[in-house]
Design a protein around this motif. Structure first.
Motif, PDB file in Angstrom:
ATOM      1  N   THR A 253       2.235  -0.963  -5.810  1.00  0.00           N
ATOM      2  CA  THR A 253       1.175  -1.671  -6.535  1.00  0.00           C
ATOM      3  C   THR A 253      -0.112  -1.646  -5.721  1.00  0.00           C
ATOM      4  OG1 THR A 253       2.834  -3.132  -7.541  1.00  0.00           O
ATOM      5  CG2 THR A 253       0.535  -3.838  -7.650  1.00  0.00           C
ATOM      6  N   ARG A 254      -1.213  -1.359  -6.385  1.00  0.00           N
ATOM      7  CA  ARG A 254      -2.510  -1.318  -5.727  1.00  0.00           C
ATOM      8  C   ARG A 254      -3.365  -2.491  -6.207  1.00  0.00           C
ATOM      9  NH1 ARG A 254       0.289   1.080  -3.250  1.00  0.00           N
ATOM     10  NH2 ARG A 254       0.432   3.318  -2.817  1.00  0.00           N
ATOM     11  N   VAL A 255      -3.883  -3.268  -5.251  1.00  0.00           N
ATOM     12  CA  VAL A 255      -4.715  -4.433  -5.550  1.00  0.00           C
ATOM     13  C   VAL A 255      -6.072  -4.228  -4.891  1.00  0.00           C
ATOM     14  CG1 VAL A 255      -4.965  -6.929  -5.360  1.00  0.00           C
ATOM     15  CG2 VAL A 255      -2.685  -5.923  -5.623  1.00  0.00           C
ATOM     16  N   PRO A 256      -7.170  -4.262  -5.658  1.00  0.00           N
ATOM     17  CA  PRO A 256      -8.500  -4.080  -5.066  1.00  0.00           C
ATOM     18  C   PRO A 256      -8.766  -5.075  -3.947  1.00  0.00           C
ATOM     19  CG  PRO A 256      -8.633  -3.986  -7.456  1.00  0.00           C
ATOM     20  CD  PRO A 256      -7.232  -4.436  -7.119  1.00  0.00           C
ATOM     21  N   GLY A 257      -9.172  -4.562  -2.797  1.00  0.00           N
ATOM     22  CA  GLY A 257      -9.485  -5.431  -1.671  1.00  0.00           C
ATOM     23  C   GLY A 257      -8.289  -5.899  -0.884  1.00  0.00           C
ATOM     24  N   ARG A 258      -7.083  -5.501  -1.303  1.00  0.00           N
ATOM     25  CA  ARG A 258      -5.870  -5.911  -0.599  1.00  0.00           C
ATOM     26  C   ARG A 258      -5.036  -4.673  -0.297  1.00  0.00           C
ATOM     27  NH1 ARG A 258      -6.773 -10.734   1.609  1.00  0.00           N
ATOM     28  NH2 ARG A 258      -7.329 -12.345   0.088  1.00  0.00           N
ATOM     29  N   PRO A 259      -5.353  -3.968   0.799  1.00  0.00           N
ATOM     30  CA  PRO A 259      -4.636  -2.733   1.107  1.00  0.00           C
ATOM     31  C   PRO A 259      -3.193  -2.994   1.513  1.00  0.00           C
ATOM     32  CG  PRO A 259      -6.069  -3.345   2.920  1.00  0.00           C
ATOM     33  CD  PRO A 259      -6.389  -4.283   1.795  1.00  0.00           C
ATOM     34  N   ASP A 260      -2.337  -2.015   1.240  1.00  0.00           N
ATOM     35  CA  ASP A 260      -0.938  -2.065   1.678  1.00  0.00           C
ATOM     36  C   ASP A 260      -0.257  -3.361   1.249  1.00  0.00           C
ATOM     37  OD1 ASP A 260      -1.291   0.406   2.962  1.00  0.00           O
ATOM     38  OD2 ASP A 260      -2.073  -0.578   4.752  1.00  0.00           O
ATOM     39  N   LEU A 261      -0.268  -3.624  -0.051  1.00  0.00           N
ATOM     40  CA  LEU A 261       0.418  -4.808  -0.560  1.00  0.00           C
ATOM     41  C   LEU A 261       1.894  -4.724  -0.204  1.00  0.00           C
ATOM     42  CD1 LEU A 261      -0.105  -7.370  -2.351  1.00  0.00           C
ATOM     43  CD2 LEU A 261       0.842  -6.046  -4.237  1.00  0.00           C
ATOM     44  N   GLY A 262       2.449  -5.839   0.214  1.00  0.00           N
ATOM     45  CA  GLY A 262       3.849  -5.856   0.595  1.00  0.00           C
ATOM     46  C   GLY A 262       4.521  -7.165   0.241  1.00  0.00           C
ATOM     47  N   PHE A 263       5.832  -7.198   0.427  1.00  0.00           N
ATOM     48  CA  PHE A 263       6.626  -8.394   0.164  1.00  0.00           C
ATOM     49  C   PHE A 263       7.490  -8.659   1.382  1.00  0.00           C
ATOM     50  CE2 PHE A 263      10.420 -10.555  -1.545  1.00  0.00           C
ATOM     51  CZ  PHE A 263       9.804 -11.662  -2.107  1.00  0.00           C
ATOM     52  N   THR A 264       7.390  -9.856   1.942  1.00  0.00           N
ATOM     53  CA  THR A 264       8.068 -10.176   3.192  1.00  0.00           C
ATOM     54  C   THR A 264       9.279 -11.080   3.006  1.00  0.00           C
ATOM     55  OG1 THR A 264       6.598 -12.073   3.576  1.00  0.00           O
ATOM     56  CG2 THR A 264       5.912  -9.938   4.480  1.00  0.00           C
ATOM     57  N   GLY A 265       9.626 -11.409   1.773  1.00  0.00           N
ATOM     58  CA  GLY A 265      10.772 -12.278   1.521  1.00  0.00           C
ATOM     59  C   GLY A 265      12.073 -11.645   1.972  1.00  0.00           C
ATOM     60  N   GLU A 266      13.038 -12.484   2.336  1.00  0.00           N
ATOM     61  CA  GLU A 266      14.344 -12.017   2.768  1.00  0.00           C
ATOM     62  C   GLU A 266      15.432 -12.649   1.903  1.00  0.00           C
ATOM     63  OE1 GLU A 266      14.830  -9.667   4.794  1.00  0.00           O
ATOM     64  OE2 GLU A 266      12.768  -9.461   5.537  1.00  0.00           O
ATOM     65  N   PRO A 267      16.579 -11.961   1.746  1.00  0.00           N
ATOM     66  CA  PRO A 267      17.650 -12.480   0.881  1.00  0.00           C
ATOM     67  C   PRO A 267      18.115 -13.881   1.252  1.00  0.00           C
ATOM     68  CG  PRO A 267      18.085 -10.195   1.493  1.00  0.00           C
ATOM     69  CD  PRO A 267      16.898 -10.642   2.304  1.00  0.00           C
ATOM     70  N   MET A 268      18.159 -14.184   2.554  1.00  0.00           N
ATOM     71  CA  MET A 268      18.653 -15.493   2.966  1.00  0.00           C
ATOM     72  C   MET A 268      17.752 -16.622   2.482  1.00  0.00           C
ATOM     73  SD  MET A 268      21.452 -14.764   4.319  1.00  0.00           S
ATOM     74  CE  MET A 268      21.876 -16.411   4.866  1.00  0.00           C
ATOM     75  N   GLY A 269      16.509 -16.288   2.149  1.00  0.00           N
ATOM     76  CA  GLY A 269      15.590 -17.305   1.659  1.00  0.00           C
ATOM     77  C   GLY A 269      15.954 -17.834   0.288  1.00  0.00           C
ATOM     78  N   ILE A 270      16.731 -17.084  -0.460  1.00  0.00           N
ATOM     79  CA  ILE A 270      17.116 -17.520  -1.809  1.00  0.00           C
ATOM     80  C   ILE A 270      18.622 -17.574  -2.007  1.00  0.00           C
ATOM     81  CG2 ILE A 270      15.017 -16.674  -2.926  1.00  0.00           C
ATOM     82  CD1 ILE A 270      16.683 -14.227  -3.838  1.00  0.00           C
ATOM     83  N   LEU A 271      19.383 -17.182  -0.994  1.00  0.00           N
ATOM     84  CA  LEU A 271      20.830 -17.040  -1.166  1.00  0.00           C
ATOM     85  C   LEU A 271      21.496 -18.337  -1.599  1.00  0.00           C
ATOM     86  CD1 LEU A 271      23.210 -15.122  -1.002  1.00  0.00           C
ATOM     87  CD2 LEU A 271      23.483 -15.761   1.405  1.00  0.00           C
TER      88      LEU A 271
END
Length: 292
Positions: free
Chosen positions: A121-139
């Protein structure tokens, strides 16, 4: 060398983001001139490149011409975009089906797929969009919800079905909060949060369920709910707007349903639909957008 990312305007179209090293190369090659409008995160508005210290010699600088962020050719200067390879999508989809069937691996598969999707996904003004969530956070929430729903279905009865629905909605609401809180850009947390209440989220889902009785009304409820979700995302300097209409969403959904009946086109229609949904999500200066 700064690690900032830059945008520049070329014939009325927004180009970028580009890392500063590449941007300086554009200047050396004459692609970006002293009078070219440029912008980077933290600037109040667009300015001539010649007015940015360190880019041009004083003799080459032109008078300051601050301005608003130029619109792209389609009129959406801050529109998101998404693209991916078909084989990638097929592999991810099959992996998700595996998780659904075997239940326990699903949190790990969901996180992996979210990391993959945000990276595409490309977001203007936000290079290298990423997701840092981990499975244990919702397990724990996931397992607790699954166990509760199974127990309610074993007990049976109309009231238990409604309780199961409430639990599913609660998991969806918690997932929204978790998703926005774990978005990053350039490896750094964006600091976003979702402040919409559970009861409002529940109300939207109940309205959506009732709207299915009208056959087509759910499309208008969906677009309104999406706008509500975006309005309740805190921590962003720009306003997130979903500008699609219910009718636009409806006919595209019908196309997807018909095409998916033939099985093979599913990956292509999914990419088409997801690309359109991303293009309807735009970032604008706060107060600059008025719904038609």
């Amino acid at each position: 060398m700064s690690n900032r990312y830059w945008f520049y305007a070329d014939r009325g179209q927004q180009q970028g983001p580009f890392p500063e090293a590449q941007f300086r190369d554009f200047i050396a090659r004459g692609m970006v001139r002293a009078d070219t409008l440029v912008w980077t995160e933290g600037m109040a508005g667009w300015q001539s490149a010649g007015e940015i210290p360190g880019f041009f010699s004083p003799a080459a600088r032109s008078p300051s011409t601050p301005g608003r962020m130029p619109a792209m050719a389609n009129g959406d200067g801050g529109a998101l975009s998404i693209d991916f390879e078909i084989l990638e999508f097929v592999g991810r989809f099959l992996l998700f089906i595996f998780g659904v069937i075997f239940v326990l691996p699903l949190p790990w598969i969901l996180v992996s797929n979210l990391k993959w999707l945000t990276s595409r996904t490309r977001v203007p003004g936000r290079p290298d969009l990423g997701f840092t969530g981990e499975p244990m956070g919702i397990l724990l929430y996931y397992l607790g919800g699954v166990v509760a729903i199974i127990v309610l279905h074993i007990i049976g009865g109309r009231s238990t079905n409604f309780l199961s629905f409430l639990i599913e909605i609660a998991l969806g609401w918690a997932a929204l909060r978790w998703f926005f809180a774990n978005l990053s850009s350039g490896g750094q947390p964006l600091g976003l949060s979702f402040s919409g209440s559970y009861w409002m989220y529940l109300g939207w889902n109940l309205l959506g369920a009732l709207a299915t009785l009208t056959i087509i009304g759910w499309a208008w409820v969906y677009t309104a709910q999406t706008r509500w979700v975006y309005r309740n995302v805190d921590g962003t300097h720009r306003e997130i707007v979903f500008k699609a209409s219910g009718l636009e969403y409806l006919w595209r959904a019908v196309v997807c349903i018909v095409a998916s009946a033939f099985i093979i086109p599913i990956p292509w229609v999914a990419r088409w639909m997801m690309g359109w949904l991303a293009s309807q999500t735009v970032l604008v200066e706060r107060g600059a957008y008025a719904e038609a």
